[in-house]
Structures are given as structure tokens and as C-alpha cells.
Scaffold this motif. Sequence first.
Motif, short mmCIF file in Angstrom:
data_model
loop_
_atom_site.label_atom_id
_atom_site.label_comp_id
_atom_site.label_asym_id
_atom_site.label_seq_id
_atom_site.Cartn_x
_atom_site.Cartn_y
_atom_site.Cartn_z
N LEU A 79 0.83 -1.20 0.00
CA LEU A 79 0.00 0.00 0.00
C LEU A 79 0.87 1.25 0.00
N THR A 80 0.47 2.24 -0.78
CA THR A 80 1.21 3.51 -0.80
C THR A 80 0.49 4.60 -0.02
N LYS A 81 -0.78 4.38 0.33
CA LYS A 81 -1.55 5.35 1.11
C LYS A 81 -2.67 4.63 1.82
N VAL A 82 -2.83 4.91 3.10
CA VAL A 82 -3.99 4.47 3.87
C VAL A 82 -4.40 5.65 4.75
N ALA A 83 -5.66 6.02 4.67
CA ALA A 83 -6.20 7.09 5.52
C ALA A 83 -7.45 6.58 6.21
N VAL A 84 -7.60 6.91 7.47
CA VAL A 84 -8.80 6.58 8.25
C VAL A 84 -9.26 7.87 8.91
N ASP A 85 -10.53 8.19 8.71
CA ASP A 85 -11.09 9.42 9.27
C ASP A 85 -12.42 9.14 9.94
N PHE A 86 -12.87 10.12 10.72
CA PHE A 86 -14.09 9.98 11.50
C PHE A 86 -14.98 11.20 11.31
N GLU A 87 -16.27 10.95 11.23
CA GLU A 87 -17.27 12.02 11.22
C GLU A 87 -18.18 11.81 12.41
N ILE A 88 -18.35 12.86 13.20
CA ILE A 88 -19.13 12.79 14.43
C ILE A 88 -20.57 13.21 14.13
N ASP A 89 -21.53 12.38 14.51
CA ASP A 89 -22.95 12.69 14.36
C ASP A 89 -23.56 12.78 15.76
N LYS A 90 -23.63 14.01 16.28
CA LYS A 90 -24.13 14.21 17.65
C LYS A 90 -25.59 13.80 17.80
N ALA A 91 -26.40 14.06 16.78
CA ALA A 91 -27.83 13.75 16.87
C ALA A 91 -28.07 12.26 17.04
N LYS A 92 -27.28 11.44 16.38
CA LYS A 92 -27.46 9.98 16.44
C LYS A 92 -26.49 9.30 17.41
N THR A 93 -25.66 10.07 18.10
CA THR A 93 -24.56 9.54 18.93
C THR A 93 -23.86 8.40 18.18
N GLN A 94 -23.39 8.77 17.01
CA GLN A 94 -22.81 7.80 16.08
C GLN A 94 -21.53 8.39 15.47
N ILE A 95 -20.59 7.52 15.19
CA ILE A 95 -19.35 7.92 14.53
C ILE A 95 -19.28 7.18 13.20
N LYS A 96 -19.11 7.95 12.14
CA LYS A 96 -18.89 7.36 10.81
C LYS A 96 -17.39 7.22 10.62
N ILE A 97 -16.99 6.04 10.23
CA ILE A 97 -15.57 5.74 9.99
C ILE A 97 -15.40 5.62 8.48
N THR A 98 -14.43 6.33 7.93
CA THR A 98 -14.15 6.22 6.50
C THR A 98 -12.69 5.83 6.31
N SER A 99 -12.45 5.11 5.22
CA SER A 99 -11.07 4.75 4.89
C SER A 99 -10.82 4.96 3.41
N TYR A 100 -9.55 5.13 3.11
CA TYR A 100 -9.09 5.28 1.73
C TYR A 100 -7.78 4.52 1.61
N CYS A 101 -7.70 3.64 0.62
CA CYS A 101 -6.47 2.88 0.37
C CYS A 101 -6.07 3.06 -1.09
N LYS A 102 -4.76 3.08 -1.33
CA LYS A 102 -4.24 3.34 -2.67
C LYS A 102 -2.94 2.58 -2.88
N LEU A 103 -2.73 2.16 -4.14
CA LEU A 103 -1.46 1.57 -4.55
C LEU A 103 -1.40 1.51 -6.07
N ALA A 104 -0.23 1.26 -6.59
CA ALA A 104 -0.06 0.90 -8.00
C ALA A 104 0.23 -0.59 -7.98
N GLY A 105 -0.71 -1.38 -8.50
CA GLY A 105 -0.53 -2.82 -8.40
C GLY A 105 -1.41 -3.60 -9.34
N LYS A 106 -1.44 -4.92 -9.11
CA LYS A 106 -2.14 -5.85 -9.99
C LYS A 106 -3.47 -6.33 -9.43
N THR A 107 -3.82 -5.89 -8.25
CA THR A 107 -5.10 -6.29 -7.65
C THR A 107 -5.63 -5.14 -6.81
N GLY A 108 -6.94 -5.15 -6.61
CA GLY A 108 -7.61 -4.04 -5.94
C GLY A 108 -7.36 -3.96 -4.45
#
Length: 156
Positions: A79-108
Motif C-alpha cells: 500500500l502507498t496510502k492508507v487514511a482513516v477518518d471519522f465524522e461525528i454525528d451528535k444527533a445519532k450519537t454515532q461515529i462514521k468511519i471512513t477509509s481510503y487505500c491506494k497503490l499501484a498494483g495488480k489487484t484491488g
Amino acid sequence: MLSHVDENGQAHMVDVSVKDITLREAHAEGFISMSRLAFEQVIQNENKKGDVLGVARIAGIQGAKKCADLIPLCHPLALTKVAVDFEIDKAKTQIKITSYCKLAGKTGVEMEALTAVSVAALTLFDMCKAADPTMQIHGIQVTQKSGGKHGDWQRD
């Protein structure tokens, strides 16, 4: 024929040696819902175990990097890049987790993105379970991918 099953019906790792190297990217998301008490401890950085979101971010990144060790037929990827981020939803007392992965390669990198979200969510659960053992992890899914034979895709 399924790509992870050979002519005898046996599971095997797909040979990607003849595939072209292309830029591969994937985004994933998931959610963790929790009680108001546990949620407030997280967003106010008052959890007894420390910086919950910081630890979960690092855990998610590590999870993506270890995906091939966890999912039996996944290829180990540089992997050449991995990012993990969070979005806070106070109304639902919920956290959204997002990720992003990247590379130059032969498989996803969809599995790595999903693993990043999953491990981050599990870490949030572990760090907050004393305040709320009834938390729910849900909605884990790939939201976007690009590169490879099947090209670009985005969830509506």
C-alpha cells in the motif's frame, strides 16, 4: 467460474502475475452507534483509555496493512496510502468511519479499505465498552473503487 475456486472446486489464491499494474484506489465506510455517555467521552477526549479516535485511526491503518494476514486468499499488497477518518454525528450519537487505500498494483484494495474500517470500529468498541457494552457496528461497505479491469465504481 469463480476466480477463487479451481477446476476441482478447491479454494486457491488467484494468480495476478499477468495482470497490468494500474493505480488502484478504494474507499469504505462504516458506523458505530453508542450511548450518549460513551459518545460524550469520545468527543470530549475523556475516555479512561485515552485518545480513542487517535488509537482507532492507527489501528485502522494497521488493519489495512495486515489484511492479507487476516483474509486467507488476499494478496499481500504494498500500500502507498492508507487514511482513516471519522465524522461525528451528535444527533445519532454515532461515529462514521471512513477509509481510503491506494497503490499501484495488480489487484484491488477494496478488502484493505474494508479491513481498515472494521478494525477501527472494533478498536472504538474495545476502548468504549466499559461505558457502553451495547454499542452497534453497522453499515460497513465499499463506497468507491477505481482501477483495474472493471474500472471505476461508486455506490449511489
